[in-house]
Design an enzyme around this catalytic site. Structure first.
Site, mmCIF file in Angstrom:
data_model
loop_
_atom_site.group_PDB
_atom_site.id
_atom_site.type_symbol
_atom_site.label_atom_id
_atom_site.label_comp_id
_atom_site.label_asym_id
_atom_site.label_seq_id
_atom_site.Cartn_x
_atom_site.Cartn_y
_atom_site.Cartn_z
ATOM 1 N N TRP A 185 2.862 -5.751 -9.641
ATOM 2 C CA TRP A 185 2.429 -6.988 -8.988
ATOM 3 C C TRP A 185 1.500 -6.600 -7.838
ATOM 4 O O TRP A 185 1.797 -5.683 -7.079
ATOM 5 C CB TRP A 185 3.603 -7.798 -8.435
ATOM 6 C CG TRP A 185 3.071 -8.952 -7.639
ATOM 7 C CD1 TRP A 185 2.496 -10.085 -8.131
ATOM 8 C CD2 TRP A 185 2.967 -9.033 -6.210
ATOM 9 N NE1 TRP A 185 2.038 -10.873 -7.091
ATOM 10 C CE2 TRP A 185 2.323 -10.256 -5.917
ATOM 11 C CE3 TRP A 185 3.349 -8.203 -5.156
ATOM 12 C CZ2 TRP A 185 2.052 -10.669 -4.607
ATOM 13 C CZ3 TRP A 185 3.082 -8.602 -3.855
ATOM 14 C CH2 TRP A 185 2.448 -9.831 -3.585
ATOM 15 N N GLU A 226 2.828 -8.819 -13.535
ATOM 16 C CA GLU A 226 3.334 -10.074 -12.960
ATOM 17 C C GLU A 226 2.217 -10.897 -12.333
ATOM 18 O O GLU A 226 1.529 -10.428 -11.433
ATOM 19 C CB GLU A 226 4.394 -9.753 -11.898
ATOM 20 C CG GLU A 226 4.951 -10.995 -11.195
ATOM 21 C CD GLU A 226 5.943 -10.648 -10.082
ATOM 22 O OE1 GLU A 226 6.106 -9.452 -9.761
ATOM 23 O OE2 GLU A 226 6.544 -11.599 -9.531
ATOM 24 N N LYS A 228 0.588 -14.458 -10.417
ATOM 25 C CA LYS A 228 0.954 -15.358 -9.324
ATOM 26 C C LYS A 228 -0.095 -16.446 -9.192
ATOM 27 O O LYS A 228 -1.239 -16.274 -9.607
ATOM 28 C CB LYS A 228 1.069 -14.554 -8.023
ATOM 29 C CG LYS A 228 1.788 -15.290 -6.904
ATOM 30 C CD LYS A 228 2.125 -14.365 -5.750
ATOM 31 C CE LYS A 228 2.911 -15.154 -4.693
ATOM 32 N NZ LYS A 228 3.393 -14.302 -3.613
ATOM 33 N N ASP A 259 7.446 -14.755 -12.966
ATOM 34 C CA ASP A 259 8.263 -15.024 -11.777
ATOM 35 C C ASP A 259 8.378 -16.539 -11.679
ATOM 36 O O ASP A 259 7.362 -17.248 -11.646
ATOM 37 C CB ASP A 259 7.587 -14.420 -10.536
ATOM 38 C CG ASP A 259 8.418 -14.586 -9.275
ATOM 39 O OD1 ASP A 259 8.838 -15.720 -8.993
ATOM 40 O OD2 ASP A 259 8.626 -13.585 -8.560
ATOM 41 N N HIS A 262 6.168 -18.558 -9.284
ATOM 42 C CA HIS A 262 4.725 -18.317 -9.258
ATOM 43 C C HIS A 262 3.902 -19.313 -10.061
ATOM 44 O O HIS A 262 2.842 -18.987 -10.568
ATOM 45 C CB HIS A 262 4.424 -16.903 -9.763
ATOM 46 C CG HIS A 262 4.843 -15.839 -8.800
ATOM 47 N ND1 HIS A 262 4.531 -14.510 -8.956
ATOM 48 C CD2 HIS A 262 5.538 -15.912 -7.645
ATOM 49 C CE1 HIS A 262 5.030 -13.809 -7.957
ATOM 50 N NE2 HIS A 262 5.650 -14.642 -7.151
ATOM 51 N N HIS A 286 11.254 -12.607 -13.323
ATOM 52 C CA HIS A 286 11.744 -12.527 -11.954
ATOM 53 C C HIS A 286 12.325 -13.900 -11.692
ATOM 54 O O HIS A 286 11.576 -14.859 -11.490
ATOM 55 C CB HIS A 286 10.606 -12.287 -10.962
ATOM 56 C CG HIS A 286 10.386 -10.852 -10.655
ATOM 57 N ND1 HIS A 286 9.445 -10.415 -9.745
ATOM 58 C CD2 HIS A 286 11.003 -9.737 -11.117
ATOM 59 C CE1 HIS A 286 9.481 -9.099 -9.676
ATOM 60 N NE2 HIS A 286 10.411 -8.661 -10.503
ATOM 61 N N ASP A 294 7.134 -21.347 -0.360
ATOM 62 C CA ASP A 294 7.831 -20.074 -0.587
ATOM 63 C C ASP A 294 8.300 -19.965 -2.031
ATOM 64 O O ASP A 294 8.816 -20.916 -2.606
ATOM 65 C CB ASP A 294 9.039 -19.963 0.346
ATOM 66 C CG ASP A 294 9.781 -18.657 0.106
ATOM 67 O OD1 ASP A 294 9.130 -17.601 0.080
ATOM 68 O OD2 ASP A 294 11.006 -18.690 -0.091
ATOM 69 N N ASP A 296 10.474 -17.499 -3.001
ATOM 70 C CA ASP A 296 11.533 -16.488 -3.031
ATOM 71 C C ASP A 296 12.866 -16.885 -2.408
ATOM 72 O O ASP A 296 13.523 -16.069 -1.786
ATOM 73 C CB ASP A 296 11.021 -15.206 -2.356
ATOM 74 C CG ASP A 296 9.781 -14.661 -3.053
ATOM 75 O OD1 ASP A 296 9.912 -14.232 -4.206
ATOM 76 O OD2 ASP A 296 8.693 -14.683 -2.456
ATOM 77 N N ASP A 326 14.391 -11.954 -8.086
ATOM 78 C CA ASP A 326 13.443 -11.694 -7.004
ATOM 79 C C ASP A 326 13.540 -12.789 -5.955
ATOM 80 O O ASP A 326 12.953 -13.851 -6.101
ATOM 81 C CB ASP A 326 12.007 -11.618 -7.567
ATOM 82 C CG ASP A 326 10.997 -11.243 -6.489
ATOM 83 O OD1 ASP A 326 11.417 -10.823 -5.400
ATOM 84 O OD2 ASP A 326 9.783 -11.366 -6.755
HETATM 85 C C1 RNT Z 1 5.549 -11.453 -4.949
HETATM 86 C C2 RNT Z 1 6.123 -11.031 -6.245
HETATM 87 C C3 RNT Z 1 6.727 -9.658 -6.259
HETATM 88 C C4 RNT Z 1 7.506 -9.331 -5.012
HETATM 89 C C5 RNT Z 1 8.292 -8.045 -5.103
HETATM 90 C C6 RNT Z 1 8.769 -7.581 -3.771
HETATM 91 O O1 RNT Z 1 5.156 -12.745 -4.940
HETATM 92 O O2 RNT Z 1 7.063 -11.953 -6.674
HETATM 93 O O3 RNT Z 1 7.503 -9.511 -7.390
HETATM 94 O O4 RNT Z 1 8.377 -10.354 -4.660
HETATM 95 O O5 RNT Z 1 7.566 -7.101 -5.752
HETATM 96 ZN ZN ZN Z 2 8.280 -11.484 -8.347
#
Ligand code: RNT
Ligand code: ZN
Length: 419
Positions: A185, A226, A228, A259, A262, A286, A294, A296, A326
Site C-alpha cells: 500500500w 491495496e 485507496k 480495504d 477505502h 483489510h 477516517d 480505520d 486494519d
Molecule cells: C492505509 C491502508 C494501509 C495501512 C496499513 C498501516 O489507508 O489501509 O493498509 O492502514 O498499512
Molecule cells: Zn488497509
C-alpha cells in the site's frame, strides 16, 4: 443454564434448518484471521530513527499503555490472542523489525531483523505471519509520493524496499510452512485536482513491474496490492486507485487487497467479493470500519461485516479470501481494540455459517422474495449468542464480556506501568 445447556437448546433451532452446528464450529476453527500488529502501538514501529506517522493516515487518542518495544508489543498480542478463539496470523509492517540499535534504512532490511518475530510465531503456534513494506513515515515520503515519484532515485529506493520486504515474507513462509501475504500500500496522491493523472500511474505500474520481476515461489510468498480512494492530503487524487490495482492484479496474477474503508461511503466491499472471485482465484481483505473521513475505526458487528461474512461463507470462499484486519484506535485500551475487532470478525463468519444459505439461494432463484426477506429477518434473532459462547468456551477463551476483566487486570499489572 450453563453455556453447554444454552448451546444444546440453541442448536435445535438451527438443526431444524438442516444446519450441522458441530460441523460449523469445526470449520470455523480452521479459518485464520491476520491480526495487524500496528493497533498495538499506533502504527509507530521500532525503527531507530522513528518518524512521525505520515502517509495520509492518522491515529487519534492518547490512551495510556501503548507498546514501546517489540517485547511489549508481543506480550500485548499474546494477551489479545488468549482472548480470541482459534489459531490466527499476525501481520507485520517493515517498521517492526529489530536491528539492535543499528540504523538500517528501509532499502536494507533483511530477514535477520525479523528473526525474533519468527521465533515468537513458532513458540505461540501461530498460523503464520504476513508482511507489509512501509512506504510512509520516512523522510523519502515527505512529499507524499513513493513508487510514483517523479524522481527516479526515490522510486528506486522504494522499489528496493518492496523487494526486500518480499524476501522477508519469503523467509516467513519458509520458516512457518505457510505462504506470507505481502501487501503493498502506498500513499501516493495529490491534495488538489491533478493536471496529469496518467503519468504517475504509468510510473507506479513500472515500479510494480520491477518489484515483481524478482520471482519468489508462491509456496512462501503471495503478493497483494491495496487501493485507496483518498487520504489526508490526497483528497483529490490517489495514484493507486481501485481500477488501477484491479487491472494490475488481474493482468499480473497478483491479489487485490480490498480495504473496507477505502471506498465511497455507500460502496460496499461485500458486493465486490463474488464479482472479483469470478476472475481471480484469491483476494485479500483489510477489514476495517470507515467513519466519515477516517477509514480505520475498530471493527464492529455491523450490517456490512455480517454481509462480508455471508459472501465469504455462502460462496464457499473461505480458502479464497485472505481475511486481515486494519484499524487503529488510540482512544481505547489497545488490547481491547484487537480483541473486540477480531472477535467480531469471527462472529460475522459464524453467524453466516449458521444461516440456511442454500435454501435462501433457492428462494431467490424461485422468485420467492417474501419468504427470503422473512427468513433473513427472523434469523437475526435466532440464538446465535449461545452458539458463539459455546464456541469460545470450547476453544478455551473467555465467554461473553468476561474477557474484559482480563484486559483490565492486564492494564493494571502491565499497561499502566508504562509511561
Ligand atoms: C492505509 C491502508 C494501509 C495501512 C496499513 C498501516 O489507508 O489501509 O493498509 O492502514 O498499512
Ligand atoms: Zn488497509
Amino acid at each position: 443454564m450453563s453455556v453447554k445447556e444454552n448451546f444444546e437448546v440453541a442448536k435445535k433451532d438451527y438443526e431444524k434448518w438442516g444446519i450441522n452446528v458441530e460441523a460449523v464450529l469445526e470449520t470455523l476453527k480452521r479459518v485464520p484471521i491476520s491480526i495487524h500488529c500496528w493497533q498495538g502501538d499506533d502504527v509507530g514501529g521500532f525503527e531507530v530513527n522513528q518518524q512521525e506517522l505520515s502517509g495520509g493516515i492518522d491515529v487519534t487518542g492518547n490512551y495510556p499503555g501503548k507498546a514501546r518495544t517489540p517485547e511489549e508489543l508481543r506480550s500485548d498480542l499474546e494477551k489479545a490472542l488468549s482472548l480470541i478463539p482459534g489459531k490466527h496470523r499476525v501481520n507485520l509492517h517493515a517498521i517492526y523489525g529489530e536491528t539492535n540499535g543499528e540504523v538500517v534504512d528501509r532499502d536494507e532490511i533483511k530477514p535477520e531483523h525479523f528473526e525474533k518475530w519468527v521465533g515468537w510465531a513458532k513458540e505461540q503456534g501461530l498460523n503464520g505471519l504476513d508482511f507489509n513494506p512501509t512506504l510512509f513515515s520516512h523522510p523519502k515520503t515527505d512529499d507524499g509520493l513513493t513508487l510514483a515519484h517523479p524522481n527516479k532515485e526515490i522510486r528506486d529506493f522504494w522499489i528496493k524496499h518492496c523487494i526486500a520486504s518480499r524476501e522477508i515474507a519469503e523467509y516467513f513462509g519458509k520458516e512457518l510452512g505457510t505462504p506470507a501475504l505481502t501487501n503493498i500500500w502506498i500513499p501516493d496522491g495529490y491534495k488538489d485536482i491533478p493536471s496529469d493523472r496518467l503519468t504517475p500511474r504509468q510510473r507506479l505500474k513500472d515500479s510494480l513491474d520491477q518489484i515483481f520481476q524478482v520471482e519468489i515461489d508462491e509456496k512462501f510468498n503471495v503478493d497483494a496490492v491495496e487501493s485507496k480512494l483518498f487520504g489526508i492530503g490526497s483528497e483529490a487524487y490517489v495514484v493507486g486507485s481501485h481500477e488501477f490495482y484491479m487491472g494490475y492484479a488481474l493482468k499480473n496474477n497478483k491479489l487485490c487487497l480490498l480495504d473496507t474503508g477505502h471506498y465511497h461511503p455507500t460502496e460496499m466491499v461485500s458486493n465486490k467479493i463474488s464479482a472479483m472471485l469470478l476472475y481471480s482465484e484469491k483476494l485479500a481483505l483489510h477489514v476495517s470500519r470507515p467513519v466519515r473521513w477516517d477509514s480505520d475505526h475498530v471493527v464492529i458487528l455491523d450490517d456490512e461485516l455480517r454481509e462480508i461474512g455471508l459472501e465469504i461463507v455462502r460462496n464457499n470462499a473461505l480458502d479464497n479470501v485472505m481475511i486481515g484486519l486494519d484499524f487503529f484506535d488510540a482512544s481505547i485500551n489497545r488490547v481491547a481494540a484487537w480483541t473486540i475487532g477480531t472477535r467480531n470478525m469471527i462472529k460475522a463468519l459464524l453467524s453466516a455459517m449458521l444461516m440456511p444459505n442454500d435454501y435462501l439461494k433457492q428462494l431467490q432463484e424461485e422468485g420467492n422474495f417474501t419468504d427470503r426477506l422473512a427468513l433473513l429477518e427472523e434469523f437475526k434473532t435466532y440464538p446465535f449468542g449461545a452458539i458463539w459462547d459455546y464456541y469460545c468456551d470450547q476453544m478455551g477463551v473467555p465467554v461473553k464480556e468476561t474477557w474484559l476483566e482480563e484486559v483490565k487486570a492486564y492494564e493494571k499489572e502491565v499497561l499502566s506501568k508504562r509511561t
